[in-house]
Design a protein around this motif. Structure first.
Motif, PDB file in Angstrom:
ATOM      1  N   LYS A  14       0.835  -1.207   0.000  1.00  0.00           N
ATOM      2  CA  LYS A  14       0.000   0.000   0.000  1.00  0.00           C
ATOM      3  C   LYS A  14       0.868   1.254   0.000  1.00  0.00           C
ATOM      4  CE  LYS A  14      -3.925  -2.078   2.287  1.00  0.00           C
ATOM      5  NZ  LYS A  14      -3.480  -3.182   3.148  1.00  0.00           N
ATOM      6  N   CYS A  15       0.334   2.287  -0.623  1.00  0.00           N
ATOM      7  CA  CYS A  15       1.047   3.569  -0.600  1.00  0.00           C
ATOM      8  C   CYS A  15       0.031   4.699  -0.705  1.00  0.00           C
ATOM      9  CB  CYS A  15       2.047   3.647  -1.752  1.00  0.00           C
ATOM     10  SG  CYS A  15       3.075   5.121  -1.615  1.00  0.00           S
ATOM     11  N   ASN A  16       0.333   5.793  -0.044  1.00  0.00           N
ATOM     12  CA  ASN A  16      -0.534   6.969  -0.098  1.00  0.00           C
ATOM     13  C   ASN A  16      -0.337   7.748  -1.394  1.00  0.00           C
ATOM     14  OD1 ASN A  16       2.033   7.280   1.099  1.00  0.00           O
ATOM     15  ND2 ASN A  16       1.544   9.348   1.740  1.00  0.00           N
ATOM     16  N   LEU A  17       0.707   7.403  -2.157  1.00  0.00           N
ATOM     17  CA  LEU A  17       0.981   8.126  -3.402  1.00  0.00           C
ATOM     18  C   LEU A  17       0.954   7.157  -4.589  1.00  0.00           C
ATOM     19  CD1 LEU A  17       4.035  10.337  -2.286  1.00  0.00           C
ATOM     20  CD2 LEU A  17       1.610  10.878  -2.091  1.00  0.00           C
ATOM     21  N   ARG A  18       1.002   7.705  -5.789  1.00  0.00           N
ATOM     22  CA  ARG A  18       1.203   6.900  -7.000  1.00  0.00           C
ATOM     23  C   ARG A  18       2.174   7.674  -7.895  1.00  0.00           C
ATOM     24  NH1 ARG A  18      -0.435   3.447  -4.675  1.00  0.00           N
ATOM     25  NH2 ARG A  18      -1.922   1.801  -5.153  1.00  0.00           N
ATOM     26  N   CYS A  19       3.437   7.614  -7.559  1.00  0.00           N
ATOM     27  CA  CYS A  19       4.435   8.405  -8.281  1.00  0.00           C
ATOM     28  C   CYS A  19       4.572   7.895  -9.713  1.00  0.00           C
ATOM     29  CB  CYS A  19       5.776   8.323  -7.558  1.00  0.00           C
ATOM     30  SG  CYS A  19       5.622   8.816  -5.844  1.00  0.00           S
ATOM     31  N   LYS A  20       4.794   8.832 -10.616  1.00  0.00           N
ATOM     32  CA  LYS A  20       4.851   8.471 -12.036  1.00  0.00           C
ATOM     33  C   LYS A  20       6.040   7.559 -12.359  1.00  0.00           C
ATOM     34  CE  LYS A  20       2.396  12.369 -13.993  1.00  0.00           C
ATOM     35  NZ  LYS A  20       2.532  13.767 -14.398  1.00  0.00           N
ATOM     36  N   TYR A  21       7.071   7.628 -11.547  1.00  0.00           N
ATOM     37  CA  TYR A  21       8.268   6.832 -11.845  1.00  0.00           C
ATOM     38  C   TYR A  21       8.534   5.804 -10.759  1.00  0.00           C
ATOM     39  CZ  TYR A  21       9.384  11.116  -9.414  1.00  0.00           C
ATOM     40  OH  TYR A  21       9.320  12.192  -8.587  1.00  0.00           O
ATOM     41  N   CYS A  22       7.454   5.368 -10.103  1.00  0.00           N
ATOM     42  CA  CYS A  22       7.626   4.385  -9.036  1.00  0.00           C
ATOM     43  C   CYS A  22       8.114   3.046  -9.592  1.00  0.00           C
ATOM     44  CB  CYS A  22       6.292   4.180  -8.335  1.00  0.00           C
ATOM     45  SG  CYS A  22       6.369   2.889  -7.104  1.00  0.00           S
ATOM     46  N   TYR A  23       9.179   2.504  -9.004  1.00  0.00           N
ATOM     47  CA  TYR A  23       9.703   1.225  -9.482  1.00  0.00           C
ATOM     48  C   TYR A  23       8.872   0.065  -8.944  1.00  0.00           C
ATOM     49  CZ  TYR A  23      11.589   0.068  -4.905  1.00  0.00           C
ATOM     50  OH  TYR A  23      11.686  -0.244  -3.581  1.00  0.00           O
ATOM     51  N   PHE A  24       8.095   0.327  -7.884  1.00  0.00           N
ATOM     52  CA  PHE A  24       7.432  -0.750  -7.149  1.00  0.00           C
ATOM     53  C   PHE A  24       6.118  -1.205  -7.793  1.00  0.00           C
ATOM     54  CE2 PHE A  24       4.364  -1.857  -3.761  1.00  0.00           C
ATOM     55  CZ  PHE A  24       4.947  -3.019  -3.313  1.00  0.00           C
ATOM     56  N   PHE A  25       5.286  -0.224  -8.165  1.00  0.00           N
ATOM     57  CA  PHE A  25       3.991  -0.605  -8.723  1.00  0.00           C
ATOM     58  C   PHE A  25       4.126  -1.015 -10.187  1.00  0.00           C
ATOM     59  CE2 PHE A  25       2.548   1.927  -5.040  1.00  0.00           C
ATOM     60  CZ  PHE A  25       1.779   0.944  -4.444  1.00  0.00           C
ATOM     61  N   GLU A  26       3.083  -1.678 -10.693  1.00  0.00           N
ATOM     62  CA  GLU A  26       3.026  -2.116 -12.102  1.00  0.00           C
ATOM     63  C   GLU A  26       4.146  -3.108 -12.433  1.00  0.00           C
ATOM     64  OE1 GLU A  26       0.605  -1.354 -14.233  1.00  0.00           O
ATOM     65  OE2 GLU A  26      -0.376  -0.002 -12.811  1.00  0.00           O
ATOM     66  N   GLY A  59       8.374  -0.168   0.748  1.00  0.00           N
ATOM     67  CA  GLY A  59       7.049  -0.639   0.344  1.00  0.00           C
ATOM     68  C   GLY A  59       6.970  -0.609  -1.154  1.00  0.00           C
ATOM     69  N   GLY A  60       5.888  -0.058  -1.583  1.00  0.00           N
ATOM     70  CA  GLY A  60       4.898   0.809  -0.960  1.00  0.00           C
ATOM     71  C   GLY A  60       5.492   1.798   0.035  1.00  0.00           C
ATOM     72  N   GLU A  61       4.610   2.235   0.896  1.00  0.00           N
ATOM     73  CA  GLU A  61       5.023   3.185   1.930  1.00  0.00           C
ATOM     74  C   GLU A  61       4.979   2.468   3.280  1.00  0.00           C
ATOM     75  OE1 GLU A  61       6.340   6.190   2.258  1.00  0.00           O
ATOM     76  OE2 GLU A  61       6.122   5.867   4.409  1.00  0.00           O
ATOM     77  N   SER A  86      11.010   6.126   2.713  1.00  0.00           N
ATOM     78  CA  SER A  86       9.653   6.646   2.864  1.00  0.00           C
ATOM     79  C   SER A  86       9.436   7.883   2.018  1.00  0.00           C
ATOM     80  CB  SER A  86       9.449   6.982   4.351  1.00  0.00           C
ATOM     81  OG  SER A  86       8.316   7.784   4.544  1.00  0.00           O
ATOM     82  N   ASN A  87       8.147   8.176   1.747  1.00  0.00           N
ATOM     83  CA  ASN A  87       7.852   9.463   1.105  1.00  0.00           C
ATOM     84  C   ASN A  87       7.568  10.539   2.147  1.00  0.00           C
ATOM     85  OD1 ASN A  87       4.986   9.399   1.775  1.00  0.00           O
ATOM     86  ND2 ASN A  87       4.716   7.919   0.123  1.00  0.00           N
ATOM     87  N   GLY A  88       7.546  10.169   3.406  1.00  0.00           N
ATOM     88  CA  GLY A  88       7.452  11.136   4.506  1.00  0.00           C
ATOM     89  C   GLY A  88       6.045  11.524   4.912  1.00  0.00           C
ATOM     90  N   GLY A 123       5.765  14.810 -10.201  1.00  0.00           N
ATOM     91  CA  GLY A 123       6.021  13.368 -10.295  1.00  0.00           C
ATOM     92  C   GLY A 123       5.304  12.567  -9.227  1.00  0.00           C
ATOM     93  N   ARG A 124       5.015  13.188  -8.077  1.00  0.00           N
ATOM     94  CA  ARG A 124       4.534  12.385  -6.938  1.00  0.00           C
ATOM     95  C   ARG A 124       3.098  12.697  -6.514  1.00  0.00           C
ATOM     96  NH1 ARG A 124       8.501   9.205  -4.511  1.00  0.00           N
ATOM     97  NH2 ARG A 124      10.577   9.657  -5.299  1.00  0.00           N
ATOM     98  N   GLY A 125       2.507  13.713  -7.107  1.00  0.00           N
ATOM     99  CA  GLY A 125       1.102  13.989  -6.822  1.00  0.00           C
ATOM    100  C   GLY A 125       0.892  15.125  -5.831  1.00  0.00           C
TER     101      GLY A 125
HETATM  102  S1  SF4 Z   1       7.776   5.670  -5.454  1.00  0.00           S
HETATM  103 FE1  SF4 Z   1       7.446   5.229  -3.314  1.00  0.00          FE
HETATM  104  S2  SF4 Z   1       6.048   6.848  -2.660  1.00  0.00           S
HETATM  105 FE2  SF4 Z   1       5.915   6.794  -4.843  1.00  0.00          FE
HETATM  106  S3  SF4 Z   1       4.199   5.406  -5.300  1.00  0.00           S
HETATM  107 FE3  SF4 Z   1       6.084   4.189  -5.320  1.00  0.00          FE
HETATM  108  S4  SF4 Z   1       6.213   3.336  -3.296  1.00  0.00           S
HETATM  109 FE4  SF4 Z   1       4.772   5.082  -3.189  1.00  0.00          FE
END
Ligand code: SF4
Ligand code: SF4
Lengths: 359, 92
Positions: A14-26, A59-61, A86-88, A123-125
């Motif tokens: 889970k994450c509170n953000l959806r950054c455009k260049y997130c390596y984790f999602f997708e 994470g995620g966060e 963290s994204n803080g 980039g991060r919303g």
């Molecule tokens: S880069 Fe980090 S803060 Fe941004 S969506 Fe991905 S996990 Fe969340």
């Protein structure tokens, strides 16, 4: 080494953000599920029993987990230190005080990609800059070490000078680190929009080298434009002087992180590195870490990667720089070429020179 | 010689290569290297034997250790005590 020193752990999907260049999602190799508190604490007991020294929680966060205190207690009980990425935005006084009290936290790294909301939030919303600054200030209040990571992309290259001033002068950080948006996870969907163009990359290199001079080396990088600027210059100098091969040169050496640590994904999958979720070595609480570390055929094969000569790889045919090249990150190499035993084209100096001359 | 030391329970023994190990203190991230004899001593520091007894046991177990082993053991124990890895639990 009989067991890994450290583990990188994706504590939540889970994450509170959806950054455009997130390596984790997708990432098609991951199941985006969260393990229970008991599943993690059982796993931390196993890590404690084999003498793992440190876990880095991401994470995620990671601050999304509402059982974080219980998880921290388990890490402390098992005689490990810990750090966060963290994204803080979800850091509160309550959790910062709790972390501080343990005396075991090395750092909470905060991502900050701009000197103001207009740049960072691209980039991060919306609201993410305010969250990062609030998080940083809370951590500072409790005396927790807070390295900052600036991910360079198409929209924040020109802001590097302002960001350096904010971080090093106004906020008084000792240093901050940089990298750049890489072709991984969510970034692949937004690559054309957000990744550095070649011209951006050269600009970032020049700006960072100048800034680093101004701030006495207080900007660091393990990858991305600053690291490349330094390493490419070293390769060119060695080539010009016809210097002997670098100790790590000529082979697919890269960082060699799989000799020190392992990565655990949010679904409990075990990989050699966060960047290599495609290599699944097993699942936590089902497979023993020590067995994987000592006996996994896939892991041992990856460790042999450093014996592969660049000169024998088609991509590197007739390259003048093989003696000074390490082939760079296997995770990025895989994402770009679908091969692990391949140099990363993204960080290839010969490619860089060819693209520069085409500008 | 008569002191009985015991291990600080927070210290982690990480056996690394060929019986060499690291004694790691997670409270301050300090690590002390230990050779195979050091590891053996560490395992014997369980609060039941005096330093003198441990020296005797080591001398017997490792027949071809050098003359200076006694001094080396004392130095090692002193180093561990100074860094808070062990503490005196009682004296004979
Ligand atoms: S880069 Fe980090 S803060 Fe941004 S969506 Fe991905 S996990 Fe969340
Ligand atoms: S072609 Fe690129 S990756 Fe291969 S040796 Fe040359 S610089 Fe390195």
């Amino acid at each position: 080494m009989r067991m890994p020193r450290e583990l990188d752990i994706e504590l939540t999907a889970k994450c509170n953000l959806r950054c455009k260049y997130c390596y984790f999602f997708e990432n098609e190799n991951l199941d985006y599920i969260d393990l229970t508190t008991q599943e993690w604490t059982r796993f931390f007991d196993e890590l404690g029993s084999i003498g793992v020294m440190k876990v880095t929680l991401a994470g995620g966060e990671p601050f999304f987990r509402n059982d974080l205190k219980e998880l921290i207690d388990s890490i402390v009980k098992n005689r490990m230190r810990f750090a966060f990425l963290s994204n803080g935005g979800l850091i509160t006084d309550d959790i910062a005080a709790y972390i501080k009290k343990t005396g075991r936290c090395d750092s909470v790294q905060i991502s900050l990609d701009g000197s103001c909301a207009e740049i960072h939030d691209v980039g991060r919303g919306k609201g993410s800059f305010a969250g990062a600054i609030r998080g940083l200030e809370i951590l500072k209040k409790y005396g927790i070490n807070t390295p900052v990571r600036y991910t360079i992309h198409h929209f924040n290259v020109d802001d590097l000078g302002n960001a350096a001033k904010l971080l090093l002068e106004d906020l008084g950080l000792k240093s901050f680190s940089t990298n750049s948006a890489g072709y991984l996870g969510n970034c692949r969907k937004n690559a054309d929009e957000i990744m550095l163009t070649h011209a951006d990359r050269i600009k970032a290199m020049n700006i960072l080298v100048d800034l680093n001079q101004k701030y006495n080396g207080r900007i660091t990088a393990a990858a991305g434009p600053l690291a490349e600027a330094k390493y490419f210059a070293k390769m060119q100098r060695a080539f010009d002087e016809n210097a002997p091969a670098f100790a790590k040169g000529g082979h697919l050496m890269a960082c060699g992180c799989y000799n020190n640590k392992l990565s655990i994904h949010c679904d409990g999958g075990i990989s050699p590195c966060t960047m290599l979720p495609n290599i699944n070595l097993g699942f936590i609480n089902k497979d023993k870490i020590i067995d994987i570390w000592q006996n996994s055929a896939e892991l041992n094969q990856l460790r042999q990667r450093e014996k592969i000569e660049l000169a024998g790889i088609e991509f590197c045919n007739n390259c003048d720089f093989t003696d000074y090249c390490t082939g760079n990150c296997p995770g990025l190499a895989y994402n770009l070429t679908q091969k692990v035993n391949h140099p990363s084209p993204d960080a290839c100096y010969r490619n860089f020179l060819q693209q520069s001359s085409a500008l | 010689m008569n002191e009985i030391y015991t291990r600080n329970p927070v210290i982690v023994l990480r056996e690394e290569f060929d019986d060499w190990a690291v004694l790691y203190n997670p409270d301050n991230a300090e690590a002390v290297g230990a050779n195979p004899i050091g590891v053996d001593i560490w395992k014997r520091l369980d609060g039941s034997k005096s330093i003198g007894e441990i020296v005797g046991e080591i001398k017997q177990e490792y027949r071809n250790v050098s003359e200076s082993v006694e001094t080396e053991i004392f130095e090692f124990i002193e180093k561990l005590a100074k860094r808070g890895l062990i503490g005196i639990s009682s004296t004979l």
